[in-house]
Design a protein around this motif. Structure first.
Motif, mmCIF file in Angstrom:
data_model
loop_
_atom_site.group_PDB
_atom_site.id
_atom_site.type_symbol
_atom_site.label_atom_id
_atom_site.label_comp_id
_atom_site.label_asym_id
_atom_site.label_seq_id
_atom_site.Cartn_x
_atom_site.Cartn_y
_atom_site.Cartn_z
ATOM 1 N N ARG A 150 -1.483 -2.006 -14.334
ATOM 2 C CA ARG A 150 -1.912 -3.393 -14.510
ATOM 3 C C ARG A 150 -1.722 -4.256 -13.257
ATOM 4 O O ARG A 150 -1.255 -5.384 -13.317
ATOM 5 N N VAL A 151 -2.101 -3.706 -12.115
ATOM 6 C CA VAL A 151 -2.169 -4.511 -10.899
ATOM 7 C C VAL A 151 -3.299 -5.524 -11.074
ATOM 8 O O VAL A 151 -4.394 -5.177 -11.516
ATOM 9 N N GLY A 152 -3.021 -6.792 -10.732
ATOM 10 C CA GLY A 152 -4.027 -7.822 -10.957
ATOM 11 C C GLY A 152 -4.100 -8.850 -9.847
ATOM 12 O O GLY A 152 -3.434 -8.736 -8.805
ATOM 13 N N ILE A 153 -4.882 -9.881 -10.102
ATOM 14 C CA ILE A 153 -5.129 -10.924 -9.112
ATOM 15 C C ILE A 153 -3.815 -11.600 -8.720
ATOM 16 O O ILE A 153 -3.027 -12.012 -9.565
ATOM 17 N N GLY A 154 -3.596 -11.689 -7.411
ATOM 18 C CA GLY A 154 -2.428 -12.376 -6.892
ATOM 19 C C GLY A 154 -1.169 -11.540 -6.835
ATOM 20 O O GLY A 154 -0.138 -12.011 -6.321
ATOM 21 N N ALA A 155 -1.197 -10.300 -7.341
ATOM 22 C CA ALA A 155 -0.007 -9.455 -7.283
ATOM 23 C C ALA A 155 0.330 -9.120 -5.835
ATOM 24 O O ALA A 155 -0.546 -9.004 -4.980
ATOM 25 N N ASN A 156 1.625 -8.961 -5.586
ATOM 26 C CA ASN A 156 2.104 -8.580 -4.257
ATOM 27 C C ASN A 156 2.438 -7.093 -4.299
ATOM 28 O O ASN A 156 3.323 -6.670 -5.044
ATOM 29 N N VAL A 157 1.705 -6.286 -3.515
ATOM 30 C CA VAL A 157 1.775 -4.833 -3.600
ATOM 31 C C VAL A 157 2.210 -4.246 -2.259
ATOM 32 O O VAL A 157 1.692 -4.633 -1.206
ATOM 33 N N TRP A 158 3.144 -3.294 -2.322
ATOM 34 C CA TRP A 158 3.525 -2.513 -1.149
ATOM 35 C C TRP A 158 3.270 -1.040 -1.458
ATOM 36 O O TRP A 158 3.808 -0.514 -2.438
ATOM 37 N N VAL A 159 2.442 -0.393 -0.639
ATOM 38 C CA VAL A 159 2.168 1.045 -0.768
ATOM 39 C C VAL A 159 2.919 1.764 0.343
ATOM 40 O O VAL A 159 2.651 1.543 1.529
ATOM 41 N N VAL A 160 3.855 2.618 -0.037
ATOM 42 C CA VAL A 160 4.706 3.326 0.915
ATOM 43 C C VAL A 160 4.122 4.719 1.143
ATOM 44 O O VAL A 160 4.215 5.591 0.292
ATOM 45 N N GLY A 161 3.501 4.907 2.284
ATOM 46 C CA GLY A 161 2.843 6.168 2.595
ATOM 47 C C GLY A 161 1.336 6.028 2.540
ATOM 48 O O GLY A 161 0.782 5.471 1.590
ATOM 49 N N GLN A 162 0.659 6.545 3.572
ATOM 50 C CA GLN A 162 -0.789 6.394 3.669
ATOM 51 C C GLN A 162 -1.513 7.732 3.805
ATOM 52 O O GLN A 162 -2.470 7.863 4.574
ATOM 53 N N GLY A 163 -1.029 8.715 3.045
ATOM 54 C CA GLY A 163 -1.836 9.902 2.848
ATOM 55 C C GLY A 163 -3.036 9.547 1.987
ATOM 56 O O GLY A 163 -3.287 8.368 1.706
ATOM 57 N N PRO A 164 -3.816 10.541 1.531
ATOM 58 C CA PRO A 164 -5.047 10.227 0.799
ATOM 59 C C PRO A 164 -4.842 9.328 -0.420
ATOM 60 O O PRO A 164 -5.561 8.339 -0.591
ATOM 61 N N ILE A 165 -3.877 9.639 -1.276
ATOM 62 C CA ILE A 165 -3.688 8.809 -2.469
ATOM 63 C C ILE A 165 -3.129 7.445 -2.081
ATOM 64 O O ILE A 165 -3.566 6.405 -2.603
ATOM 65 N N GLY A 166 -2.182 7.396 -1.157
ATOM 66 C CA GLY A 166 -1.657 6.115 -0.705
ATOM 67 C C GLY A 166 -2.734 5.239 -0.090
ATOM 68 O O GLY A 166 -2.771 4.018 -0.309
ATOM 69 N N HIS A 167 -3.631 5.857 0.676
ATOM 70 C CA HIS A 167 -4.738 5.103 1.282
ATOM 71 C C HIS A 167 -5.574 4.415 0.212
ATOM 72 O O HIS A 167 -5.858 3.209 0.300
ATOM 73 N N PHE A 168 -5.940 5.157 -0.826
ATOM 74 C CA PHE A 168 -6.789 4.564 -1.861
ATOM 75 C C PHE A 168 -6.017 3.677 -2.817
ATOM 76 O O PHE A 168 -6.604 2.784 -3.438
ATOM 77 N N LEU A 169 -4.705 3.852 -2.940
ATOM 78 C CA LEU A 169 -3.904 2.870 -3.677
ATOM 79 C C LEU A 169 -4.008 1.506 -3.012
ATOM 80 O O LEU A 169 -4.104 0.474 -3.692
ATOM 81 N N GLY A 170 -3.998 1.493 -1.684
ATOM 82 C CA GLY A 170 -4.155 0.233 -0.968
ATOM 83 C C GLY A 170 -5.515 -0.389 -1.218
ATOM 84 O O GLY A 170 -5.620 -1.578 -1.547
ATOM 85 N N GLN A 171 -6.568 0.405 -1.072
ATOM 86 C CA GLN A 171 -7.919 -0.136 -1.275
ATOM 87 C C GLN A 171 -8.138 -0.595 -2.717
ATOM 88 O O GLN A 171 -8.723 -1.663 -2.958
#
Length: 315
Positions: free
Chosen positions: A135-156
């Motif tokens: 339930r990530v939503g508008i205005g949430a503050n998100v930190w993605v730790v790691g930018q492998g393939p899944i981490g990359h798309f978690l950010g996007q």
């Protein structure tokens, strides 16, 4: 039609093996010829090296990302017709053909699609499922730790949901991919000042673990990086998870995980890709003919830091 399959034949070693011709189709089945397949770096590396309880049953077939062309259909199968382009997300390994039915995890690809990058719709699907179900939503503050393939798309996908997104990694090529994808706050985890920067950017409503860093949860607790009522999404594979009780108790926070994806996730992802909100291309590092697969797995097993988004070309 290519009749080979990638098999992990022993720990740390992959080979191309003859798979035979497809059997005659039955009613309610469709034959799909593979054009491209995407490597699921973490899952396949764990299986190849028998890490975290993965793999160990050799020979084994691992992977869940194929782009293919429908060759033949018997009866009604998901509305498919011969000539249709499809993404297939069932966990069958990498193979030159597959037979699908109504129960298969298939997404018809209508219109223009970024090829061969769309062979990574599977790892992007894992990411969008996590973003939706946590339930990530508008205005949430998100930190993605790691930018492998899944981490990359978690950010996007978090950004697509309306969140403010920070990502971090140790590898410059992964950080560059995040910047090309339009992520604004991209942190080098080796920077001596990164802890202070995170403290200024936090606390975070969502922290996605996409790297399995051993001390991550202790760091989150010690530096009070998790917001009250926040969520830690444990996406990277770990054999076990331990955490300071106070990290969740005082913040009334939660730990969640997410596994794979379904057709609904793929449809949601497809909408974002078609509108240019999620970009499949920035993460691509290697597009290789399928004949080079054994060498690629040697590199993956050795931990080659240059590998991010990997696609095999079967054409």
């Amino acid at each position: 039609m290519n009749q080979t399959v990638i098999e992990f034949i022993e720990k740390g070693r992959a080979a191309l093996v003859h798979d035979g011709a497809p059997p005659e189709l039955q009613e309610g089945q469709a034959l799909v010829e593979t054009l491209y397949s995407g490597v699921t770096n973490g899952t396949e590396r764990h299986a190849l090296l028998t890490e975290h309880g993965f793999g160990g049953g050799f020979p084994g077939r691992h992977g869940y990302q194929h782009i293919g062309r429908v060759i033949d259909v018997r009866g009604e199968v998901l509305g498919l017709q011969a000539g249709d382009l499809v993404f297939c997300g069932d966990y069958i390994g990498h193979r030159g053909w597959q037979i699908v039915s109504d129960g298969s995890l298939v997404l018809p690809l209508k219109g223009d699609w970024p090829l061969p990058a769309s062979a990574l719709l599977g790892v992007a699907g894992v990411a969008i499922r996590a973003v939706r179900r946590m339930r990530v939503g508008i205005g949430a503050n998100v930190w993605v730790v790691g930018q492998g393939p899944i981490g990359h798309f978690l950010g996007q996908c978090s950004r697509a949901a309306g969140a403010e997104v920070t990502v971090s990694d140790l590898l410059s090529n992964r950080l560059d991919a995040a910047r090309r994808a339009g992520i604004e706050t991209v942190l080098d985890a080796s920077d001596p000042g990164v802890d202070e920067t995170l403290a200024q950017l936090g606390p975070f409503d969502f922290i996605f673990d996409a790297c399995s860093a051993p001390n991550l949860l202790d760091t989150v607790f010690a530096r009070r990086l998790l917001a009250h009522g926040g969520c830690i999404g444990m996406m990277a594979v770990r054999r076990e998870v331990t955490y300071p009780w106070g990290m969740l108790h005082a913040a009334e926070a939660r730990i969640e995980t997410s596994c794979h994806y379904d057709r609904g996730d793929l449809r949601a992802l497809a909408s974002l890709v078609r509108r240019g909100i999620v970009d499949m291309k920035p993460i691509i590092s290697d597009i290789l003919p399928i004949s080079e697969a054994p060498g690629l797995y040697e590199r993956l097993g050795a931990g080659d830091p240059n590998l991010i988004g990997i696609v095999f070309d079967w054409t």
